[in-house]
Design an enzyme around this catalytic site. Structure first.
Site, PDB file in Angstrom:
ATOM      1  N   CYS A 289      -3.151   7.809   4.893  1.00 39.62           N
ATOM      2  CA  CYS A 289      -3.080   7.488   3.459  1.00 39.62           C
ATOM      3  C   CYS A 289      -4.398   7.782   2.762  1.00 39.62           C
ATOM      4  O   CYS A 289      -4.434   7.939   1.536  1.00 39.62           O
ATOM      5  CB  CYS A 289      -2.694   6.029   3.264  1.00 39.62           C
TER       6      CYS A 289
ATOM      7  N   GLU B 113       0.879  -1.173   0.000  1.00 37.61           N
ATOM      8  CA  GLU B 113       0.000   0.000   0.000  1.00 37.61           C
ATOM      9  C   GLU B 113       0.911   1.216   0.000  1.00 37.61           C
ATOM     10  O   GLU B 113       1.615   1.479   0.984  1.00 37.61           O
ATOM     11  CB  GLU B 113      -0.922   0.012   1.211  1.00 37.61           C
TER      12      GLU B 113
END
Length: 529
Positions: A286, A249
């Protein structure tokens, strides 16, 4: 991670000062030993079965909860995230472990399938049994911004253990002491469950981390972090003599759209929520919205004014590390200095103390200037607004932005036609579409997908949050004409310990609790199913 012969530095971001030295670089010989122990632990996890692994995960969750005060205190000292936030994150982390205990017991993730031998329109078919099995030892690289939920005891570890894969975790340089205490808690939970603590082990140092990804015993990697570091490790995993999956990720720019009618009816509420979202945790999420697309005219301008008022009233917050704070300043300065960009508001800087801080910043960019750094993630509390003049202009603007973890839409019923077009467009480029909400915060649930096309993640097929995260650590195997007594319990005609397991038997989803039935379709044979 700051290292010298005394170990790695544990630093307080509120002061920028080293508090203690801890650990030591993992040598190649030590790495070989850890990997060998993990291979043995993999056999023990397999022997535990699904019920045994569920007990292990629940015992680990209890062990973390019992050590809550000490874990939160050290994590706060290393991250400056605050005790309230960290207590909530630790609760989430314990919940993740408990949820993956449920996943293991449920067993549906196995995709257990039985096709009995019989005649088909294509001729005789052998007896075929298929299910997913664990890959083996896996490496986990956690994130600086979630010292529990995305680090040593986090979702990657929980899902891997649920699948039956031991974890070798890289100690994060931003919270090494927290990593050690978390590992100690997991080890204690393993011992309490009668399981070897080698199901989770630690490696120290950048070189050891690279060596871990390249080690032949490691069968997959879970990574949460920056695009640069993630891509470098992805390349290592891909260039091995036997390449392995790398689930990274990496982050991307998350867009938020406010439709015209929503702007007119509740612009102030949207502005307040957006201001809170992009500055949450000093913008170190994020999923932080980094670009807001607002309608031209008085209602879009009202949202910008309200955003500016909120930001002007804010103060700088402590960032996770010196590297993070420096990267934010460089990124924000780059954005502010671009042609067609102007600053609308900025939070108050804090003076003294020597800590690492980041001040909130609101920028506005001309639509024609949206390129370069404006379409890339800037990790920290900065938001850029852009004005669109029509539906077609909005959709063209959205095409400017690459794939991302999230795309958010604020729309009212009167925005219906545009809403459908936005949903269709965003669904092709992001992993999660958020409607009339804000993307910060990722629910740990059966229906969650936390991922997206590259560069959001290295594999858009999989999630790092939610129950289907377990799928990353598994591979399928098909067993043909294998005797019943040699089959895994989940694939036997009459399982001894799989009550409630749902399997596909001769094409039909069937619960083990259902009585055996005889197939009557001549194309499927006459074996019990």
């Amino acid at each position: 991670m700051i290292e010298d012969i005394r170990g790695f530095a544990s630093v307080d971001p509120r002061t920028g000062r080293e508090v203690e030295r801890i650990g030591a670089e993992t040598s190649p010989a030590d790495l070989d030993d850890l990997c060998a122990r993990a291979a043995v632990a993999a056999r023990e996890l397999a022997a535990l079965g699904r019920a045994g692994r569920a007990r292990l995960l629940r015992s680990m969750a209890r062990s973390l909860a019992e050590r809550r005060a000490g874990l939160v205190a050290v994590a706060d000292r290393e991250t400056a995230l605050g005790e309230q936030r960290l207590n909530g994150e630790l609760t989430r982390t314990c919940y993740q472990l408990d949820l993956f205990a449920d996943v293991a017991q449920d067993g549906a993730y196995l995709e257990a399938t039985i096709d009995h031998a019989g005649e088909t329109p294509m001729g005789p078919r052998p007896d075929l049994r298929r299910m997913l099995v664990p890959l083996g030892p896996v490496a986990v690289f956690g994130a600086s911004n979630f010292p529990f939920a995305f680090s040593v005891p986090g979702g990657d570890t929980a899902s891997a253990l649920s699948a039956g894969c031991p974890v070798i975790a890289k100690v994060h340089g931003a919270h090494p002491a927290t990593s050690v205490l978390s590992h100690d808690a997991l080890a204690a939970g393993a011992r309490a469950a009668g399981v070897t603590p080698d199901v989770v082990t630690l490696v120290w140092g950048r070189e050891a981390g690279v060596g871990l990804v390249g080690h032949p015993a490691v069968q997959a990697v879970g990574f949460t972090g920056s695009l640069g570091a993630g891509r470098a490790l992805f390349d290592v995993a891909s260039s091995r003599p036997s390449p392995i999956p790398f689930y990274g990720e990496l982050g991307a720019l998350n867009t938020l759209v406010v439709c015209p009618e929503a702007a007119a009816s509740r612009g102030e509420k949207i502005a307040a929520g957006l201001a809170a979202s992009f500055t949450l945790g000093v913008g170190q999420f994020c999923t932080k919205p980094g670009m807001a697309l607002l309608p031209a005219g008085v209602h879009g301008e009202a949202i910008r004014r309200s955003l500016a008022e909120h930001v002007d009233a804010m103060s700088a917050g402590f960032m996770l590390s010196e590297r993070t704070a420096d990267a934010y300043r460089r990124g924000a300065d780059t954005l502010r200095g671009m042609d067609g960009v102007r600053m609308l508001a900025g939070g108050k800087e804090t003076g003294g103390g020597g800590g690492w801080t980041g001040a909130p910043m609101l920028l506005h960019a001309d639509a024609g200037a949206v390129t370069g750094a404006l379409i890339e993630e800037c990790f920290g509390p900065v938001l850029v607004t852009v004005e669109y003049t029509s539906e077609e202009h909005l959709l063209r603007l959205l095409e400017t932005f690459g794939p991302a973890l999230t795309g958010t839409v604020h729309a009212d019923a009167a925005d219906g036609g545009l809403s459908a077009r936005l949903l269709a467009q965003l669904s092709g480029t992001v992993g999660r579409v958020v409607w009339n909400g804000f993307p910060t915060g990722v629910a740990v649930a059966w229906g969650m997908h936390h991922g997206g096309p590259y560069p959001a993640t290295t594999s858009a097929l999989h999630t790092s949050v939610g129950t289907t995260a377990i799928r990353r650590w598994l591979r399928p195997i098909s067993l043909q004409n294998v005797p019943q007594e040699l089959l895994p319990d989940e694939l036997r005609d009459a399982p001894a310990a799989s009550t409630g397991l749902v399997r596909r038997v001769d094409g039909v989803l069937t619960s083990v609790r259902e009585p055996a039935r005889m197939a009557t379709d001549s194309t499927k044979g006459t074996s019990p199913r």
